[in-house]
Design a protein around this motif. Structure first.
Motif, PDB file in Angstrom:
ATOM      1  N   TRP A   1      18.278 101.679  49.696  1.00 39.95           N
ATOM      2  CA  TRP A   1      19.208 102.778  49.958  1.00 39.95           C
ATOM      3  C   TRP A   1      19.375 103.012  51.446  1.00 39.95           C
ATOM      4  O   TRP A   1      18.559 102.563  52.262  1.00 39.95           O
ATOM      5  CB  TRP A   1      18.745 104.073  49.289  1.00 39.95           C
ATOM      6  N   LEU A   2      20.448 103.683  51.764  1.00 39.79           N
ATOM      7  CA  LEU A   2      20.646 104.180  53.114  1.00 39.79           C
ATOM      8  C   LEU A   2      20.913 105.674  53.052  1.00 39.79           C
ATOM      9  O   LEU A   2      21.495 106.174  52.081  1.00 39.79           O
ATOM     10  CB  LEU A   2      21.783 103.446  53.834  1.00 39.79           C
ATOM     11  N   ARG A   3      20.450 106.361  54.073  1.00 40.90           N
ATOM     12  CA  ARG A   3      20.710 107.789  54.257  1.00 40.90           C
ATOM     13  C   ARG A   3      21.492 107.932  55.554  1.00 40.90           C
ATOM     14  O   ARG A   3      21.046 107.466  56.605  1.00 40.90           O
ATOM     15  CB  ARG A   3      19.392 108.550  54.339  1.00 40.90           C
ATOM     16  N   ALA A   4      22.661 108.559  55.471  1.00 40.18           N
ATOM     17  CA  ALA A   4      23.544 108.634  56.638  1.00 40.18           C
ATOM     18  C   ALA A   4      24.466 109.838  56.502  1.00 40.18           C
ATOM     19  O   ALA A   4      24.619 110.402  55.411  1.00 40.18           O
ATOM     20  CB  ALA A   4      24.368 107.352  56.749  1.00 40.18           C
ATOM     21  N   PRO A   5      25.115 110.245  57.597  1.00 39.71           N
ATOM     22  CA  PRO A   5      26.143 111.278  57.488  1.00 39.71           C
ATOM     23  C   PRO A   5      27.212 110.872  56.481  1.00 39.71           C
ATOM     24  O   PRO A   5      27.509 109.690  56.292  1.00 39.71           O
ATOM     25  CB  PRO A   5      26.705 111.365  58.911  1.00 39.71           C
TER      26      PRO A   5
ATOM     27  N   VAL B   1      23.400 106.351  49.792  1.00 43.34           N
ATOM     28  CA  VAL B   1      24.058 105.268  49.062  1.00 43.34           C
ATOM     29  C   VAL B   1      22.980 104.301  48.603  1.00 43.34           C
ATOM     30  O   VAL B   1      22.152 103.845  49.403  1.00 43.34           O
ATOM     31  CB  VAL B   1      25.092 104.523  49.934  1.00 43.34           C
ATOM     32  N   VAL B   2      22.969 104.007  47.311  1.00 43.57           N
ATOM     33  CA  VAL B   2      22.010 103.059  46.744  1.00 43.57           C
ATOM     34  C   VAL B   2      22.589 101.654  46.874  1.00 43.57           C
ATOM     35  O   VAL B   2      23.776 101.431  46.587  1.00 43.57           O
ATOM     36  CB  VAL B   2      21.713 103.384  45.273  1.00 43.57           C
ATOM     37  N   THR B   3      21.764 100.724  47.308  1.00 41.06           N
ATOM     38  CA  THR B   3      22.226  99.364  47.566  1.00 41.06           C
ATOM     39  C   THR B   3      21.343  98.340  46.859  1.00 41.06           C
ATOM     40  O   THR B   3      20.274  98.668  46.338  1.00 41.06           O
ATOM     41  CB  THR B   3      22.228  99.072  49.078  1.00 41.06           C
ATOM     42  N   HIS B   4      21.799  97.106  46.874  1.00 42.29           N
ATOM     43  CA  HIS B   4      21.068  95.998  46.253  1.00 42.29           C
ATOM     44  C   HIS B   4      19.998  95.532  47.238  1.00 42.29           C
ATOM     45  O   HIS B   4      20.107  94.482  47.877  1.00 42.29           O
ATOM     46  CB  HIS B   4      22.053  94.867  45.926  1.00 42.29           C
TER      47      HIS B   4
END
Length: 400
Positions: free
Chosen positions: A247-251, A98-101
């Motif tokens: 960004w975050l990388r997660a299940p 998920v791309v985030t600010h």
């Protein structure tokens, strides 16, 4: 030491440092002050020409100025997934990104998804202030475990778990810690992941500095060792803060929950800056040369501050990142030293700004990335003069 603080106590104890840091950054905007206080990349090393070219390439497509998916433009998520896969031994699906600010928003969204009021969170001591702000706003119960030269003391975390604590999540800045400079060893990464699997908590592996290494790349990510690890990162430190691309990388279930919360926060990020970031991050030859340039520049600057105060301090070995963490051995109170330092035209952040329950009165964080070696040499000279002045004041006070 394991330190506990209730949400109410944290609100009182930790509210003051953030305004003091903001006030300090306002002071350091004065041209006569050489600032070692912020956590900013050097604007001269931000690739403005390449950003301009990537912007033109992005703007050639009309949809670059249109809304995009809440989880981020899929092209960028593909680029990030490929880079995350290359960084470790696990294949990452773009739908696990998920791309985030900025990565700070990722941390805030995760707190909303993973934490109920009163939930227990474990952080390192000294702690990253941005994480503390997020967890305090989530009304979390915060516990700390110490940090040493090999990163989080996972043996002390295991003691906490053996004593019956059941955290919802554990937060770590695994590479080139802010503020403590340390990098978590490979053995501790495996241990932390094993504890997460055994006790069922989430690990947030906060990694905005991992690509800014000087002599050797850090060990494989904690996320290589467990599916209960959520990785955060950002383009701010290697490309430009103004792109606001983190960004975050997660299940995938975590990503879906984050996406739902994000819809209520901002609907979506900037398609334009996400496309610019994708162009730059996917240009392997250019990016490799750019990273080599900033690693060389920042490595030389780290060396320029590493010897500050000589044997009066112990300093964590600087393997990368943006910060030098000092601990004075001579009784120096760094809050008092800061007053003298500002009188001498130099600024830093006292270690007390990063304290949860520990005593960091003798510690300090210096940021070495914003200034070149000449300015850093001047800053070190001014700090030495300020330290001598503070020493005299302390001696006079003792004698009187």
């Amino acid at each position: 030491m394991i330190v506990e603080a209730s949400a109410a106590t944290i609100g009182l104890a930790l509210a003051p440092p953030a305004p003091r840091i903001r006030d300090l950054l306002t002071i350091t905007a004065r041209p006569e002050i050489v600032s070692l206080a912020g956590g900013l990349p050097d604007p001269d090393l931000i690739p403005r020409t390449r950003i301009r070219e990537a912007g033109a390439e992005a703007l050639a497509r009309p949809d670059a100025v249109q809304y995009t998916e809440t989880a981020g433009w899929f092209g960028l998520r593909e680029v990030i997934a490929a880079r995350e896969s290359a960084a470790g031994s696990r294949s990452v699906d773009p739908r696990e990104v998920v791309v985030t600010h900025g990565s700070q928003q990722a941390l805030s969204l995760l707190a909303q998804v993973l934490l109920d009021p009163g939930a227990t969170v474990v952080v390192e001591e000294p702690a990253y202030t941005g994480a503390l702000q997020v967890f305090r706003l989530a009304e979390a119960r915060i516990l700390t475990v110490p940090l040493d030269a090999d990163g989080m003391r996972t043996d002390r975390l295991e003691e906490l778990l053996d004593a019956g604590e059941r955290p919802a999540l554990v937060h770590t800045v695994s590479n080139f810690h802010n503020p403590g400079s340390a990098t978590m060893s490979a053995a501790r990464r495996r241990h932390l992941a094993a504890l997460a699997d055994t006790y069922g908590f989430w690990v947030i592996e906060d990694d905005p500095y991992g690509e800014i290494w000087f002599d050797a790349a850090p060990p494989a990510p904690v996320a290589d060792h467990s599916d209960r690890v959520i990785r955060l990162s950002s383009a701010s430190k290697i490309l430009a803060p103004a792109l606001r691309v983190g960004w975050l990388r997660a299940p995938r279930p975590v990503c879906a929950a984050v996406e739902l919360v994000k819809q209520g926060a901002d609907l979506c990020g900037s398609t334009l800056t996400q496309r610019i970031a994708a162009v730059m991050l996917s240009d392997g030859p250019w990016l490799a040369g750019h990273l080599e340039r900033i690693r060389g520049a920042y490595g030389a600057r780290a060396a320029a501050v590493a010897g500050a105060f000589g044997d009066r301090v112990s300093a964590t070995v600087i393997g990368g990142g943006m910060f030098c963490w000092l601990e004075f051995r001579d009784g120096t109170d760094t809050a008092a030293l800061l007053e003298a330092a500002l009188d001498h035209g130099v600024a830093f952040v006292p270690g007390s700004a990063f304290a949860v329950g520990g005593d960091h009165r003798a510690t300090a964080r210096l940021c070495f990335t914003t200034n070149d070696e000449s300015a850093l040499a001047e800053a070190v000279d001014r700090l030495a003069a300020a330290h001598a002045s503070a020493d005299r004041r302390r001696t006079q006070s003792t004698q009187s």
